[in-house]
Design a protein around this motif. Structure first.
Motif, PDB file in Angstrom:
ATOM      1  N   UNK A  87       0.831  -1.202   0.000  1.00  0.00           N
ATOM      2  CA  UNK A  87       0.000   0.000   0.000  1.00  0.00           C
ATOM      3  C   UNK A  87       0.869   1.257   0.000  1.00  0.00           C
ATOM      4  N   UNK A  88       1.916   1.264   0.817  1.00  0.00           N
ATOM      5  CA  UNK A  88       2.798   2.436   0.863  1.00  0.00           C
ATOM      6  C   UNK A  88       3.527   2.634  -0.455  1.00  0.00           C
ATOM      7  N   UNK A  89       4.026   1.529  -1.024  1.00  0.00           N
ATOM      8  CA  UNK A  89       4.741   1.639  -2.299  1.00  0.00           C
ATOM      9  C   UNK A  89       3.798   2.037  -3.428  1.00  0.00           C
ATOM     10  N   UNK A  90       2.613   1.430  -3.469  1.00  0.00           N
ATOM     11  CA  UNK A  90       1.659   1.735  -4.539  1.00  0.00           C
ATOM     12  C   UNK A  90       1.185   3.175  -4.463  1.00  0.00           C
ATOM     13  N   UNK A  91       1.011   3.693  -3.252  1.00  0.00           N
ATOM     14  CA  UNK A  91       0.574   5.087  -3.093  1.00  0.00           C
ATOM     15  C   UNK A  91       1.602   6.052  -3.678  1.00  0.00           C
ATOM     16  N   UNK A  92       2.859   5.830  -3.350  1.00  0.00           N
ATOM     17  CA  UNK A  92       3.914   6.720  -3.850  1.00  0.00           C
ATOM     18  C   UNK A  92       4.041   6.610  -5.368  1.00  0.00           C
ATOM     19  N   UNK A  98       8.375  11.637  -9.373  1.00  0.00           N
ATOM     20  CA  UNK A  98       9.767  11.812  -8.984  1.00  0.00           C
ATOM     21  C   UNK A  98      10.651  11.075  -9.980  1.00  0.00           C
ATOM     22  N   UNK A  99      11.939  11.332  -9.895  1.00  0.00           N
ATOM     23  CA  UNK A  99      12.886  10.731 -10.831  1.00  0.00           C
ATOM     24  C   UNK A  99      12.963   9.214 -10.625  1.00  0.00           C
ATOM     25  N   UNK A 100      13.047   8.475 -11.700  1.00  0.00           N
ATOM     26  CA  UNK A 100      13.149   7.011 -11.720  1.00  0.00           C
ATOM     27  C   UNK A 100      11.861   6.320 -11.259  1.00  0.00           C
ATOM     28  N   UNK A 101      10.755   7.066 -11.203  1.00  0.00           N
ATOM     29  CA  UNK A 101       9.493   6.443 -10.772  1.00  0.00           C
ATOM     30  C   UNK A 101       9.086   5.321 -11.735  1.00  0.00           C
ATOM     31  N   UNK A 102       9.154   5.580 -13.017  1.00  0.00           N
ATOM     32  CA  UNK A 102       8.766   4.576 -14.011  1.00  0.00           C
ATOM     33  C   UNK A 102       9.710   3.381 -13.955  1.00  0.00           C
ATOM     34  N   UNK A 103      11.004   3.649 -13.759  1.00  0.00           N
ATOM     35  CA  UNK A 103      11.978   2.552 -13.683  1.00  0.00           C
ATOM     36  C   UNK A 103      11.697   1.655 -12.481  1.00  0.00           C
ATOM     37  N   UNK A 148       4.993  -9.053  -3.370  1.00  0.00           N
ATOM     38  CA  UNK A 148       4.972  -7.595  -3.481  1.00  0.00           C
ATOM     39  C   UNK A 148       4.684  -7.126  -4.905  1.00  0.00           C
ATOM     40  N   UNK A 149       5.289  -7.764  -5.900  1.00  0.00           N
ATOM     41  CA  UNK A 149       5.133  -7.300  -7.282  1.00  0.00           C
ATOM     42  C   UNK A 149       3.666  -7.285  -7.696  1.00  0.00           C
ATOM     43  N   UNK A 150       2.984  -8.410  -7.498  1.00  0.00           N
ATOM     44  CA  UNK A 150       1.579  -8.491  -7.899  1.00  0.00           C
ATOM     45  C   UNK A 150       0.715  -7.523  -7.095  1.00  0.00           C
ATOM     46  N   UNK A 151       0.953  -7.445  -5.792  1.00  0.00           N
ATOM     47  CA  UNK A 151       0.100  -6.611  -4.935  1.00  0.00           C
ATOM     48  C   UNK A 151       0.302  -5.135  -5.219  1.00  0.00           C
ATOM     49  N   UNK A 152       1.544  -4.704  -5.432  1.00  0.00           N
ATOM     50  CA  UNK A 152       1.805  -3.304  -5.771  1.00  0.00           C
ATOM     51  C   UNK A 152       1.158  -2.953  -7.104  1.00  0.00           C
ATOM     52  N   UNK A 154      -1.430  -4.306  -8.373  1.00  0.00           N
ATOM     53  CA  UNK A 154      -2.878  -4.310  -8.173  1.00  0.00           C
ATOM     54  C   UNK A 154      -3.333  -3.045  -7.440  1.00  0.00           C
ATOM     55  N   UNK A 155      -2.624  -2.664  -6.386  1.00  0.00           N
ATOM     56  CA  UNK A 155      -3.050  -1.520  -5.577  1.00  0.00           C
ATOM     57  C   UNK A 155      -2.785  -0.185  -6.257  1.00  0.00           C
TER      58      UNK A 155
END
Length: 276
Positions: A87-92, A98-103, A148-152, A154-155
Motif C-alpha cells: 500500500x505504501x509503495x503503490x501510493x507513492x 519523482x525521478x526514476x518512478x517509471x523505472x 509484493x510485485x503483484x500486490x503493488x 494491483x493496488x
C-alpha cells in the motif's frame, strides 16, 4: 423474447458450472466422515455411520493440528506485511512524480515474470547462508517478497482512481505526508486492500513449493506440507478418512475468509472503473 431466452441459457450454463464446482467439494466432505474401508469399497455412497473421529485423528495423529496453526501464523503475518508494504509503495508510485518512478515501477513488474522454479536453488542457498531455513520469519520474508510485485501492481490502480481533490483538501487542512496516507488515502483504498488481502491469503495458505524448499522440520511444516506428507504415507498406511478430513480443514478457513469479505471483494473489483 430473445433476451429472456439468452438469460435462461446463461443461468443454465452457470448452474452447470456451479454443480461441477460444488459436487467435488460435497464428495470430499462426505468422505471425510466415512470409514477408510467404506471410502475404498463404496467411494460414491453416503456414510453408513458418521466417523467424526477422522478429524480428531487427522488433527492429532497426522499432525494437521500443528500444520494448521503454523499456516495460520505464517499466512496472517505475511498478508499483513504484504498489504502494508504494498500500500505504501503503490501510493507513492501512483500519486507522486519523482525521478526514476517509471523505472522502479517497471522493476516491480519484472518480478511478475520471475518463475518460482528458476529461483529455487539460489533462494535455498541464500536463506541457508542467512540461517533462515526452518524458521517462520524466513518463510514469511520470502512470501512477502514474492507477493509484493503483484500486490503493488494491483493496488496502484486503486490509488490512481481516488480523486485528487480529496488529497488536496486534506493538505489544505494541514495533513502532513504520514497523516495524509494513514488517515485519508489508506481508508479510501480499503476495497482494494481487502481484495489484495484475499488473493494473497488464498495463495499463501495453499502455497507448497517455497515451503517445501525452506521447511523440512516437522514442527515448522505448514498445512500443505502435512497434506503432502500424509498422501505419501498412504502407500504404507491407508487412512483415507484422515486425509479427507485434512482436506476439509484446509479449505474451510479460506472459505470463511472469503465469505466474510465477499462484499468488499466485489466492491474492489469495480472500484477502478470510474474516473474523476
Amino acid at each position: 423474447m430473445k433476451k429472456t431466452v439468452r438469460m435462461i441459457g446463461n443461468h443454465f450454463i452457470l448452474a452447470i458450472v456451479s454443480l461441477f464446482i460444488i459436487i467435488p467439494v460435497i464428495w470430499v466432505f462426505v468422505n471425510s466422515i466415512k470409514a477408510s474401508a467404506d471410502i475404498l469399497l463404496e467411494p460414491l455412497s453416503f456414510p453408513r455411520e458418521f466417523a467424526f473421529h477422522n478429524y480428531i485423528r487427522a488433527w492429532s495423529e497426522a499432525g494437521f493440528g500443528t500444520g494448521f496453526i503454523n499456516s495460520v501464523i505464517v499466512t496472517l503475518i505475511s498478508v499483513t506485511l504484504i498489504v502494508l508494504v504494498s500500500a505504501m509503495a503503490a501510493y507513492v508510485l501512483s500519486r507522486k512524480k519523482f525521478r526514476f518512478r517509471i523505472a522502479i515501477q517497471n522493476t516491480f513488474l519484472l518480478g511478475l515474470m520471475l518463475p518460482t522454479f528458476l529461483a529455487m536453488a539460489p533462494l535455498f542457498l541464500l536463506m541457508n547462508d542467512l540461517h533462515l531455513v526452518n524458521t517462520f520469519h524466513g518463510l514469511i520474508m520470502v512470501y512477502t517478497a514474492y507477493s509484493l510485485s503483484f500486490t503493488i501492481f494491483m493496488l496502484t490502480a486503486f490509488f490512481k482512481q481516488i480523486p485528487y481533490s480529496l488529497e488536496e483538501a486534506a493538505i489544505i487542512d494541514g495533513c502532513g505526508p504520514f497523516t495524509l496516507f494513514w488517515k485519508v488515502m489508506f481508508p479510501l483504498a480499503k476495497p482494494g486492500l481487502i481484495s489484495a488481502a484475499i488473493f494473497n491469503f488464498v495463495g499463501i495458505w495453499n502455497e507448497y513449493i517455497l515451503a517445501l524448499i525452506l521447511i523440512n522440520e516437522e514442527q515448522f511444516k505448514t498445512l500443505p506440507l502435512k497434506l503432502a506428507n500424509i498422501m505419501l504415507v498412504q502407500q504404507y498406511h491407508t487412512d483415507w478418512g484422515a486425509l479427507y478430513a485434512g482436506l476439509v480443514m484446509s479449505f474451510i478457513p479460506v472459505t470463511i475468509f472469503y465469505l466474510i469479505f465477499q462484499k468488499r471483494l466485489i466492491e474492489g473489483s469495480t472500484a477502478g472503473a470510474v474516473k474523476e
